[in-house]
Scaffold this motif. Structure first.
Motif, short mmCIF file in Angstrom:
data_model
loop_
_atom_site.label_atom_id
_atom_site.label_comp_id
_atom_site.label_asym_id
_atom_site.label_seq_id
_atom_site.Cartn_x
_atom_site.Cartn_y
_atom_site.Cartn_z
N UNK A 2 0.84 -1.20 0.00
CA UNK A 2 0.00 0.00 0.00
C UNK A 2 0.88 1.25 0.00
N UNK A 3 2.01 1.17 0.71
CA UNK A 3 2.93 2.31 0.75
C UNK A 3 3.51 2.56 -0.63
N UNK A 6 0.88 4.10 -2.97
CA UNK A 6 0.72 5.53 -2.72
C UNK A 6 1.91 6.30 -3.23
N UNK A 7 3.08 5.74 -2.96
CA UNK A 7 4.30 6.43 -3.35
C UNK A 7 4.33 6.64 -4.86
N UNK A 10 1.79 9.25 -6.11
CA UNK A 10 2.17 10.65 -5.97
C UNK A 10 3.49 10.97 -6.64
N UNK A 97 -7.54 -5.09 -4.44
CA UNK A 97 -8.53 -4.26 -3.76
C UNK A 97 -7.95 -2.90 -3.36
N UNK A 98 -6.61 -2.84 -3.26
CA UNK A 98 -5.97 -1.59 -2.84
C UNK A 98 -6.16 -0.48 -3.87
N UNK A 100 -8.64 0.62 -5.22
CA UNK A 100 -9.78 1.50 -4.96
C UNK A 100 -9.31 2.74 -4.20
N UNK A 101 -8.18 2.60 -3.48
CA UNK A 101 -7.68 3.72 -2.69
C UNK A 101 -7.06 4.80 -3.56
N UNK A 108 -14.61 -2.90 -4.86
CA UNK A 108 -14.63 -2.26 -3.55
C UNK A 108 -15.01 -0.78 -3.66
N UNK A 112 -17.95 0.96 -1.68
CA UNK A 112 -17.81 2.13 -0.80
C UNK A 112 -18.83 3.21 -1.16
#
Lengths: 158, 237, 261
Positions: A2-3, A6-7, A10, A97-98, A100-101, A108, A112
């Protein structure tokens, strides 16, 4: 993971100034790199776990190192990889599923959205999402078990 | 646009580090929960009833093959909505339950493999020596079944540590959450997220090496010779 | 007369081998003539297996030379200098040597027939149909003509070892190495494997080197017996020389221990 996701999410636009068009490719890169690393370990481990005697027998039959790998080692290693590949594919399915973040519209993500409009239906909605993932995983579970029984047969180890 | 700023980096660092305690604490809590609950799975599966065995096996399979992220959401958002048994849980507790439960299914499998690796003769010997069920497990089976699983269990500690940031999605203020908060406040994500990555690398790499060492040690201790000696010992006892 | 002046097919010249600090072989000198049957006996750990593993290129000697038909096995000349042999050089010489292993080392993912066929077809690029014929003949010879399409896991240890011998023979080696081929077998299966070796020894003209603990058998079929002890050849000669006329204490103790069992 997940990190890393995100990394990348961005950092890629910032560092390279590229817009990948959609976050699709960020998800592909993050998940692909992660499981690529795991799977390469699986491949390495399987090849190493083929018994040393197999290499020696192939050498005694005067095979070249390429022939040893192609005819003797790899066909046996592949059988050992099967269950692990199945397992990691299930892991990967879960891992998706991650995305979706980072705004990809997967199961997912829609779950949400539905929940935010029907708060008291949350149990049903999330249960439904879980069941969907499970249904997707079922063939993989079956394949993994099949792979396990194949890998137990016809491989020299030790 | 400036790509990288050390100023942002040094500003974000203390804030991200604030979350470290929570991340590490949550890892240990989840791990403890998973270790404990793993036993529950293992023993439930040993109940000699086909229906129960089937239900337990497929429940484990369900939990294991669906995303922990969705499970977290279920426990945090959906659980309180279930009439009758619904309770509102704090993000931290939800994370322990969700991630702990998810990984307990893996830990349970490890226990099972450990127990199955105990030689059949050991079971027979403890029966022949008329041990009670409790003593059989406590004195004969578990002391042999558990030590060889230690490296695998250790691996799962690292895996869980890497999964714990998932809890930031339900608002547990670990390092990832802190980094995102900082990012949202200052519109600078790159530096705080890089810090998070470095922290994970710094913590999980040495632990991985440690576990590898442990594994080598265990392998030499529990080789076939040792297993044979155990059989002998068991018979003499 | 022709026998005595035959050039040796294998020569060991002052061969040493160490594994780390442990010196396993401390200067081996040895000649094997074409067609000669050599038995290597000796206590465990004396380096018997290491000798044939070096000849099969599975182990590299620490020092000394091994010549096969006059070619240096582990060294080759490059621009007039002697350098360590590369894989190509090893492969050129290795083609004349076959080996049967203690633990069979059959390929578990191939049928018995494919185990025999894979090397001639892939390594020697021989005609597939011809190799198939020859493999079937060879498997019939070792008494497994009815198992062609079985897999190794379906066979007993003795049957596996007979397949392993057929597999090595199909390659038509000039030298066959047998590495304790009966040690991993149940006692009642040893006989069938020894019968095949006896048959090969009698009817084929290849040189054979047998590392074995089957003392009576070895002494029976061998032209030459080597007694290896503490890393050197302590005694060598014909079977009767070695058994009846040797005054080597350790050899006598060794033989007594085996024959009383």
């Amino acid at each position: 993971m997940i990190v890393q996701l995100f990394w990348l999410y961005y950092a890629i636009p910032m560092l390279f100034g590229i817009n990948l068009g959609s976050n699709w490719w960020i998800g592909v890169i993050a998940i692909g790199l992660n499981y690529g690393a795991y799977l390469s370990e699986v491949v390495r481990g399987s090849i190493l776990s083929v018994a040393k005697g197999q290499t020696e027998a192939a050498t005694a039959l005067n095979m070249s190192s390429f022939q040893r790998m192609r005819l003797v080692i790899f066909p046996q290693a592949v059988r050992m990889m099967l269950p692990e590949f199945g397992n990691y594919t299930i892991q990967m399915l879960k891992g998706t599923s991650l995305v979706s973040l980072i705004g990809l519209t997967d199961v997912l993500y829609y779950g949400d959205i539905m929940r935010s409009t029907n708060l008291d239906q949350a149990p049903l909605i999330y249960l439904l999402v879980l069941v969907m993932y499970f249904i997707l995983a079922l063939p993989l579970i079956w394949l993994t078990r099949k792979g396990e029984s194949i890998s137990k047969k016809g491989v020299a180890s030790g | 646009m400036n790509y990288w700023s050390w100023e942002t980096f040094s500003e974000a660092l203390p804030m991200v580090l604030q979350g470290l305690g929570i991340t590490v604490g949550l890892t240990f809590s989840c791990y403890a929960f998973a270790l404990l609950f793993g036993f529950v799975w293992t023993f439930l599966r040993r109940i000699p009833n086909k229906l129960i065995h089937w239900i337990v096996t497929w429940t484990m399979e369900f939990i294991r093959s669906t995303p922990p992220l969705v499970q977290l959401f279920f426990i945090f958002y959906a659980w309180p909505m279930i009439p009758g048994i619904g309770v509102t849980l704090s993000p931290f507790t939800s994370a322990i339950l969700g991630l702990g439960l998810h990984f307990s299914t893996y830990i349970g499998e490890i226990y099972r493999s450990g127990i199955e690796s105990v030689d059949k003769g050991q079971w027979e010997a403890s029966r022949a020596l008329n041990f009670s069920v409790f003593d059989k497990w406590k004195k004969i089976i578990l002391p042999q079944a558990l030590p060889p699983t230690i490296p695998m269990l250790g691996n799962y500690f690292i895996i869980m540590f890497k999964e714990v940031p998932l809890a930031s999605t339900i608002g547990v203020a670990g390092i990832l959450h802190m980094a995102n908060t900082y990012g949202a406040r200052n519109w600078a994500y790159l530096e705080p997220l890089t810090i998070v990555g470095i922290i994970f690398l710094l913590l999980s790499y040495p632990s991985a090496i440690l576990i590898k060492k442990l594994e080598v040690k265990m392998n030499t201790r529990f080789d076939k010779k040792a297993a044979l000696e155990n059989v002998k010992k068991g018979a003499v006892m | 007369m022709s026998d005595t002046i035959k050039e040796p097919i294998v020569q060991f010249i002052d061969v040493h081998k160490s594994f780390g600090d442990v010196k396993v072989l401390k200067g081996i000198d040895l000649d094997i003539k074409p067609g000669e049957k050599v038995a290597v006996i000796g206590p465990s750990g004396s380096g018997k297996t290491t000798i044939i593993r070096m000849l099969m290129t599975l182990e590299e000697p620490t020092s000394g030379d091994i010549l096969v038909e006059g070619n240096n096995l582990w060294k080759m000349s490059k621009k007039g200098k002697q350098v360590r042999a590369n894989e190509k050089h090893l492969r050129n010489i290795r083609g004349d040597i076959g080996m049967v292993f203690q633990h069979f080392n059959l390929f578990p993912h191939m049928s018995i027939l494919d185990n025999c066929m894979t090397a001639p077809v892939n390594v020697k690029k021989e005609d597939k149909n011809e190799v198939r014929e020859r493999s079937i003949q060879m498997l019939e010879r070792v008494g497994l003509g009815d198992k062609l399409n079985n897999y190794p896991s379906q066979l007993s240890g003795g049957q596996k070892q007979r397949v392993a011998m057929a597999r090595a023979l199909v390659m038509r080696p000039k030298i066959m190495l047998f590495d304790e081929v009966t040690s991993a077998l149940d006692p009642e299966l040893v006989g069938e494997v020894l019968e095949v070796i006896r048959d090969i020894a009698k009817n084929d003209d290849m040189a054979m080197v047998l590392v074995t603990h089957e003392m009576d058998f070895a002494l029976d079929i061998a032209d030459k017996v080597l007694f290896l002890d503490e890393g050197v050849i302590a005694e060598q000669g014909t079977a009767s020389d070695v058994i009846e006329h040797s005054e080597n204490e350790r050899l006598q103790t060794f033989l007594r221990r085996f024959r009383s069992v």
